[in-house]
Scaffold this active site. Structure first.
Site, PDB file in Angstrom:
ATOM      1  N   LYS A 135     -20.635  -4.379  -3.276  1.00 58.63           N
ATOM      2  CA  LYS A 135     -20.411  -3.116  -4.004  1.00 58.63           C
ATOM      3  C   LYS A 135     -19.701  -3.376  -5.318  1.00 58.63           C
ATOM      4  O   LYS A 135     -18.979  -4.364  -5.471  1.00 58.63           O
ATOM      5  CB  LYS A 135     -19.601  -2.109  -3.184  1.00 58.63           C
ATOM      6  CG  LYS A 135     -18.148  -2.489  -2.879  1.00 58.63           C
ATOM      7  CD  LYS A 135     -17.146  -2.052  -3.938  1.00 58.63           C
ATOM      8  CE  LYS A 135     -15.781  -2.666  -3.684  1.00 58.63           C
ATOM      9  NZ  LYS A 135     -14.966  -2.949  -4.813  1.00 58.63           N
ATOM     10  N   PRO A 157     -19.416 -13.535  -3.112  1.00 59.77           N
ATOM     11  CA  PRO A 157     -18.230 -14.389  -3.249  1.00 59.77           C
ATOM     12  C   PRO A 157     -17.001 -13.802  -2.538  1.00 59.77           C
ATOM     13  O   PRO A 157     -16.873 -12.584  -2.428  1.00 59.77           O
ATOM     14  CB  PRO A 157     -17.984 -14.422  -4.759  1.00 59.77           C
ATOM     15  CG  PRO A 157     -19.205 -13.892  -5.392  1.00 59.77           C
ATOM     16  CD  PRO A 157     -19.911 -13.046  -4.396  1.00 59.77           C
ATOM     17  N   LEU A 158     -16.134 -14.696  -2.090  1.00 59.50           N
ATOM     18  CA  LEU A 158     -14.874 -14.286  -1.463  1.00 59.50           C
ATOM     19  C   LEU A 158     -13.893 -13.819  -2.538  1.00 59.50           C
ATOM     20  O   LEU A 158     -13.885 -14.377  -3.631  1.00 59.50           O
ATOM     21  CB  LEU A 158     -14.212 -15.490  -0.778  1.00 59.50           C
ATOM     22  CG  LEU A 158     -14.941 -16.104   0.399  1.00 59.50           C
ATOM     23  CD1 LEU A 158     -14.114 -17.245   0.969  1.00 59.50           C
ATOM     24  CD2 LEU A 158     -15.185 -15.059   1.466  1.00 59.50           C
ATOM     25  N   GLY A 214     -13.724 -11.529  -4.593  1.00 61.37           N
ATOM     26  CA  GLY A 214     -14.388 -11.357  -5.888  1.00 61.37           C
ATOM     27  C   GLY A 214     -14.326  -9.934  -6.423  1.00 61.37           C
ATOM     28  O   GLY A 214     -14.795  -9.670  -7.524  1.00 61.37           O
ATOM     29  N   LEU A 237     -15.984  -7.614  -4.907  1.00 58.27           N
ATOM     30  CA  LEU A 237     -17.316  -7.098  -4.551  1.00 58.27           C
ATOM     31  C   LEU A 237     -17.372  -6.657  -3.087  1.00 58.27           C
ATOM     32  O   LEU A 237     -18.442  -6.370  -2.557  1.00 58.27           O
ATOM     33  CB  LEU A 237     -18.379  -8.179  -4.794  1.00 58.27           C
ATOM     34  CG  LEU A 237     -18.576  -8.634  -6.246  1.00 58.27           C
ATOM     35  CD1 LEU A 237     -19.455  -9.879  -6.294  1.00 58.27           C
ATOM     36  CD2 LEU A 237     -19.200  -7.523  -7.092  1.00 58.27           C
ATOM     37  N   ALA A 238     -16.211  -6.628  -2.430  1.00 54.71           N
ATOM     38  CA  ALA A 238     -16.100  -6.190  -1.029  1.00 54.71           C
ATOM     39  C   ALA A 238     -16.874  -7.085  -0.058  1.00 54.71           C
ATOM     40  O   ALA A 238     -17.429  -6.590   0.929  1.00 54.71           O
ATOM     41  CB  ALA A 238     -16.523  -4.725  -0.872  1.00 54.71           C
ATOM     42  N   GLY A 239     -16.889  -8.383  -0.319  1.00 55.38           N
ATOM     43  CA  GLY A 239     -17.638  -9.300   0.543  1.00 55.38           C
ATOM     44  C   GLY A 239     -17.159  -9.277   1.987  1.00 55.38           C
ATOM     45  O   GLY A 239     -17.976  -9.201   2.913  1.00 55.38           O
ATOM     46  N   SER A 284     -15.497  -6.894   3.523  1.00 55.91           N
ATOM     47  CA  SER A 284     -15.784  -5.560   4.081  1.00 55.91           C
ATOM     48  C   SER A 284     -17.264  -5.448   4.423  1.00 55.91           C
ATOM     49  O   SER A 284     -17.634  -4.839   5.436  1.00 55.91           O
ATOM     50  CB  SER A 284     -15.435  -4.475   3.060  1.00 55.91           C
ATOM     51  OG  SER A 284     -14.089  -4.567   2.685  1.00 55.91           O
ATOM     52  N   ALA A 285     -18.119  -6.035   3.589  1.00 56.15           N
ATOM     53  CA  ALA A 285     -19.555  -5.999   3.842  1.00 56.15           C
ATOM     54  C   ALA A 285     -19.871  -6.684   5.171  1.00 56.15           C
ATOM     55  O   ALA A 285     -20.678  -6.185   5.967  1.00 56.15           O
ATOM     56  CB  ALA A 285     -20.302  -6.688   2.701  1.00 56.15           C
ATOM     57  N   ASP A 321     -13.013  -0.218   2.240  1.00 54.58           N
ATOM     58  CA  ASP A 321     -14.382  -0.222   1.695  1.00 54.58           C
ATOM     59  C   ASP A 321     -15.458  -0.296   2.780  1.00 54.58           C
ATOM     60  O   ASP A 321     -16.648  -0.199   2.461  1.00 54.58           O
ATOM     61  CB  ASP A 321     -14.606  -1.473   0.818  1.00 54.58           C
ATOM     62  CG  ASP A 321     -13.713  -1.513  -0.397  1.00 54.58           C
ATOM     63  OD1 ASP A 321     -13.308  -0.440  -0.862  1.00 54.58           O
ATOM     64  OD2 ASP A 321     -13.439  -2.633  -0.870  1.00 54.58           O
TER      65      ASP A 321
END
Ligand code: C5P
Length: 317
Positions: A28, A113-114, A116, A118-120, A122-123, A155
């Site tokens: 995200k 990416p960790l 980052g 980008l909510a990795g 949480s994804a 997130d």
């Protein structure tokens, strides 16, 4: 929302019962990240517009006699595989809610990416909820999964839904933004080293206490109106992130990344969430590829990827 969840997706997931089940989950960005005051519970009140983009992690769930997780890909050497891992926590949370044993063999392929912005993480939690729900045949609704998700991270509920959505509270209260289908094209500049989300929020508090933070963004109304116009120039002018000053203070080199993207012709560039990833809005895919190549040539990021949004949230594929 263009690729939002529809009720018949649920049936599709139930058919997965028995496994193996493969789930794809997007990253995200926040098109608008308005950060309000620090609350008593240690979180900040948010007014945000989430947007799911086409950078994906993939989680495969198989039947097993215990709960185990294996991983490959982007940054996975740095991630713990124990009960502190969000995927494991998500599986336990769903099993507890549904009254089933938390038994599964989970394999995560990471591209997001960790640390980052980008909510990795949480994804991956959202993917685990959707995958285990299908594997165990627990058949929960998106709303039930989003309720469980809220306890795992602010997130996580958004990544159950995907698309473009408003987030309030600490970000966990999500409602879809209904807009005519438009695909936006992004360049995503990945940094060498991540930034800590709690540290970025603390830095914003410090800047605000010192009186050196920018004016808070406040309402999402301008961004929502811009989305409806379907013009990347208009959307670019409305993008905003209250955490950007904090990320720039912690990582001053991001100023050069943002500048390089705009010099390459992007309509606008912002830090994604708590950073350090920067995202740039482009005219179309070809324009995005050109800007990405220029960013890589300028050596202002580790890599520059092209993505589009909105895309669906965690889904069985
Ligand atoms: O909810 P999540 O666990 O992803 O949040 C990580 C950290 O980010 C929190 O512990 C908090 O320090 C910060 N945060 C915040 N306000 C929010 C969301 C996150 O201060 N609304």
């Amino acid at each position: 929302m263009t690729e939002a969840w529809r009720p018949d997706d649920e049936d599709e997931q139930r058919r997965g019962a028995g496994g193996p089940v493969k789930v794809r989950v997007p990253a995200k960005v926040n098109l608008h990240l308005g950060v309000g005051p620090l609350r008593g519970d240690g979180y900040h009140e948010l007014n945000t517009v989430y947007h799911a983009i086409s950078i994906y992690d993939e989680l495969t769930a198989r039947r097993g006699d215990t709960l185990i997780l294996t991983m490959e890909g982007e940054g996975t050497g740095e991630l713990a595989l124990d009960d502190s891992n969000l995927v494991i926590r998500a599986a336990h949370a769903l099993a507890g809610y549904a009254g089933v044993l938390p038994h599964a063999r989970l394999h995560l392929r990471k591209q997001i990416p960790l640390a980052g912005g980008l909510a990795g993480g949480s994804a991956d939690a959202a993917a685990a909820l959707v995958a285990c729900d299908a594997l165990w045949g627990t058949g929960l609704s998106r709303e039930q999964l989003a309720d469980i998700a809220a306890d795992l991270g602010s997130d996580v509920p958004f990544l159950i839904y995907g698309g473009t959505a408003l987030g309030t509270g600490r970000g966990e209260a999500v409602s879809p933004v209904l807009a005519r289908p438009t695909s936006w094209h992004w360049v995503v500049a990945i940094a060498d080293v991540g930034l800590s989300t709690p540290a970025a929020y603390r830095e914003l508090d410090r800047l605000r206490d010192a009186g050196t933070a920018g004016e808070p963004l406040g309402s999402t109304d301008g961004l929502l109106a811009a989305l409806r116009q379907r013009d990347p120039r208009v959307l670019a002018a409305a993008l905003g992130n209250d955490l950007q000053d904090a990320a720039l203070t912690m990582r001053p080199s991001l100023a050069a990344t943002l500048k390089a993207g705009e010099a390459a012709g992007a309509f606008a560039g912002i830090v994604s969430g708590s950073g350090p990833t920067c995202v740039f809005l482009a005219t179309d895919e070809a324009d995005a590829r050109r800007i990405a190549a220029e960013l890589e040539a300028a050596e202002v990021c580790r890599e520059a990827w092209v993505a589009h949004g909105p895309v669906a949230g965690a889904r069985v594929v």
